[in-house]
Design an enzyme around this catalytic site. Structure first.
Site, PDB file in Angstrom:
ATOM      1  N   LYS A 209     -29.421  -5.399  15.152  1.00 38.81           N
ATOM      2  CA  LYS A 209     -30.841  -5.754  15.054  1.00 38.81           C
ATOM      3  C   LYS A 209     -31.423  -5.939  16.459  1.00 38.81           C
ATOM      4  O   LYS A 209     -32.526  -5.478  16.763  1.00 38.81           O
ATOM      5  CB  LYS A 209     -31.016  -7.030  14.228  1.00 38.81           C
ATOM      6  CG  LYS A 209     -32.479  -7.420  14.060  1.00 38.81           C
ATOM      7  CD  LYS A 209     -32.714  -8.200  12.796  1.00 38.81           C
ATOM      8  CE  LYS A 209     -34.150  -8.175  12.324  1.00 38.81           C
ATOM      9  NZ  LYS A 209     -35.132  -8.714  13.204  1.00 38.81           N
ATOM     10  N   ASN A 217     -39.699  -2.970  20.271  1.00 37.56           N
ATOM     11  CA  ASN A 217     -40.751  -3.986  20.316  1.00 37.56           C
ATOM     12  C   ASN A 217     -41.566  -3.982  21.611  1.00 37.56           C
ATOM     13  O   ASN A 217     -42.801  -3.968  21.576  1.00 37.56           O
ATOM     14  CB  ASN A 217     -40.153  -5.372  20.078  1.00 37.56           C
ATOM     15  CG  ASN A 217     -39.635  -5.516  18.649  1.00 37.56           C
ATOM     16  OD1 ASN A 217     -39.416  -4.529  17.966  1.00 37.56           O
ATOM     17  ND2 ASN A 217     -39.436  -6.736  18.196  1.00 37.56           N
ATOM     18  N   GLU A 292     -40.904 -12.632  22.494  1.00 43.38           N
ATOM     19  CA  GLU A 292     -39.457 -12.874  22.472  1.00 43.38           C
ATOM     20  C   GLU A 292     -38.725 -11.998  23.485  1.00 43.38           C
ATOM     21  O   GLU A 292     -37.522 -11.802  23.375  1.00 43.38           O
ATOM     22  CB  GLU A 292     -38.934 -12.585  21.060  1.00 43.38           C
ATOM     23  CG  GLU A 292     -39.526 -13.533  20.038  1.00 43.38           C
ATOM     24  CD  GLU A 292     -39.130 -13.203  18.601  1.00 43.38           C
ATOM     25  OE1 GLU A 292     -38.758 -14.124  17.871  1.00 43.38           O
ATOM     26  OE2 GLU A 292     -39.201 -12.022  18.230  1.00 43.38           O
TER      27      GLU A 292
HETATM   28  O1  KPL Z   1     -38.014  -6.044  13.526  1.00 48.63           O
HETATM   29  C1  KPL Z   1     -39.001  -5.466  13.910  1.00 48.63           C
HETATM   30  C2  KPL Z   1     -40.063  -6.258  14.583  1.00 48.63           C
HETATM   31  O2  KPL Z   1     -41.205  -5.843  14.620  1.00 48.63           O
HETATM   32  O3  KPL Z   1     -39.713  -7.346  15.075  1.00 48.63           O
HETATM   33  C3  KPL Z   1     -39.102  -3.969  13.758  1.00 48.63           C
HETATM   34  C4  KPL Z   1     -40.108  -3.619  12.702  1.00 48.63           C
HETATM   35  C5  KPL Z   1     -37.751  -3.394  13.322  1.00 48.63           C
HETATM   36  C6  KPL Z   1     -39.438  -3.327  15.053  1.00 48.63           C
HETATM   37  O4  KPL Z   1     -38.438  -3.586  15.996  1.00 48.63           O
END
Ligand code: KPL
Length: 327
Positions: A209, A217, A292
């Site tokens: 993730k 992001n 973040e």
């Molecule tokens: O997790 C996400 C976010 O916007 O924080 C996604 C949609 C996967 C993009 O990184």
């Protein structure tokens, strides 16, 4: 409604995801106490009259008891020792959010960190060495219409596993076991659900993730574009490719299992599947909130530095974002 544990789950960080969890737990008979930041947030909570969750046509209203750190007076017997703590604030705010409550956190408390990014669990364990820390990652989507007024945007799942080294990855403590089982009650199928699944190696999905967040992001925030627009963005696409190579390199040095389809393919698939969405970092920038970036790209850079990897693309996105946020 049966109370599954006599000790409440205290929730710290009552934004979109924290509100969703508070609401889902209460509806399943799990006692919840909110740990709010300050009087401003307490006034907003009182003004909202509790937590509202909008889930398609269904609206759920709950009113868990809420405290702020200045309630921590010896005479306040309503505030019980914190044995179970769910933390949903941004990773970089973790210590500032939790430490004001330190006096009443049990040494061996069960603490679940449900956040994007990495690094906060290590920092918390240093401050609370005996705490039993668990990490959770979620693909649930929710956004705030207003304070304590939350719209569920998508159903995902939430993986949870052990972080603290003194814990056995196969041993699920009973308060967490209760959370895993309380969601499977068919009588409660219509109320906001959270789908929690135990994982014996949470580090791998957490890194996957983190990897996705690290390549998507910041770029969407820099180019102020939707996820779908990044796929063929003339400047963004080459940077996306470079970030993928750098992140993969760091993961391979750390011995993290690579993603089955490769990071770039996976990122492009997610960008296409969420084409109309704004990433959470773009939303933060547009709302004038702290991002973040430090616990996502900053964490990749710090891990890369352990192996003398320059991570030039990640450093550049951090710099670009800092400039955008300052302007
Ligand atoms: O997790 C996400 C976010 O916007 O924080 C996604 C949609 C996967 C993009 O990184």
């Amino acid at each position: 409604m049966t109370h599954l544990s006599s000790y409440p789950w205290h929730i710290c960080g009552v934004g979109a995801i924290g509100s969703l969890w508070a609401s889902a737990l209460i509806e399943r008979g799990v006692p919840v106490t909110l740990l709010l930041k300050d009087t401003v947030q307490l006034e907003q909570y009182t003004g909202a009259g509790g937590i509202n969750v909008w889930d398609q046509e269904c609206n759920t209203h709950t009113q868990p008891v809420a405290f702020i750190p200045s309630n921590l007076t010896p005479s306040n017997s309503n505030l019980t020792k914190i044995k179970h703590l769910l933390v949903c604030c941004k990773a970089q705010d973790t210590l500032a959010a939790i430490l004001p409550w330190r006096k009443i956190i049990a040494d061996d408390a069960i603490i679940i960190l449900l956040q994007n990014g990495m690094g906060s669990a290590q920092a918390l364990q240093r401050r609370l060495p005996k705490a039993n820390i668990y990490c959770a990652i979620s693909t649930d989507g929710a956004w705030r219409k207003g304070p304590f007024d939350v719209v569920r945007a998508g159903f995902g799942d939430t993986l949870i596993g052990c972080f603290s080294e003194h814990l056995l990855s196969t041993q699920i403590p009973s308060p967490i076991q209760s959370l895993l089982t309380c969601q499977n009650n068919p009588a409660q199928a219509s109320i906001p659900s959270v789908d929690l699944v135990w994982h014996t190696d949470i580090r791998t999905p957490m890194w996957h993730k983190l990897a996705i967040n690290s390549v998507i992001n910041a770029l969407t925030a820099i180019y102020q574009c939707t996820n779908g627009e990044l796929v063929n963005h003339p400047q963004g696409r080459p940077r996306l490719q470079q970030l993928c190579l750098e992140t993969q390199d760091v993961m391979s040095r750390l011995g993290i299992e690579p993603m089955g389809q490769g990071l770039l393919n996976t990122a492009v698939r997610i960008l296409q599947q969420t084409a109309l969405n704004k990433s959470s970092m773009l939303q933060d920038v547009q709302a004038g909130c702290a991002t973040e970036i430090e616990s996502i790209n900053g964490y990749i850079i710090a891990q890369g530095a352990l192996y003398y990897l320059p991570c030039a693309g990640h450093k550049q996105v951090c710099e670009d974002l800092r400039r955008i946020c300052a302007s």
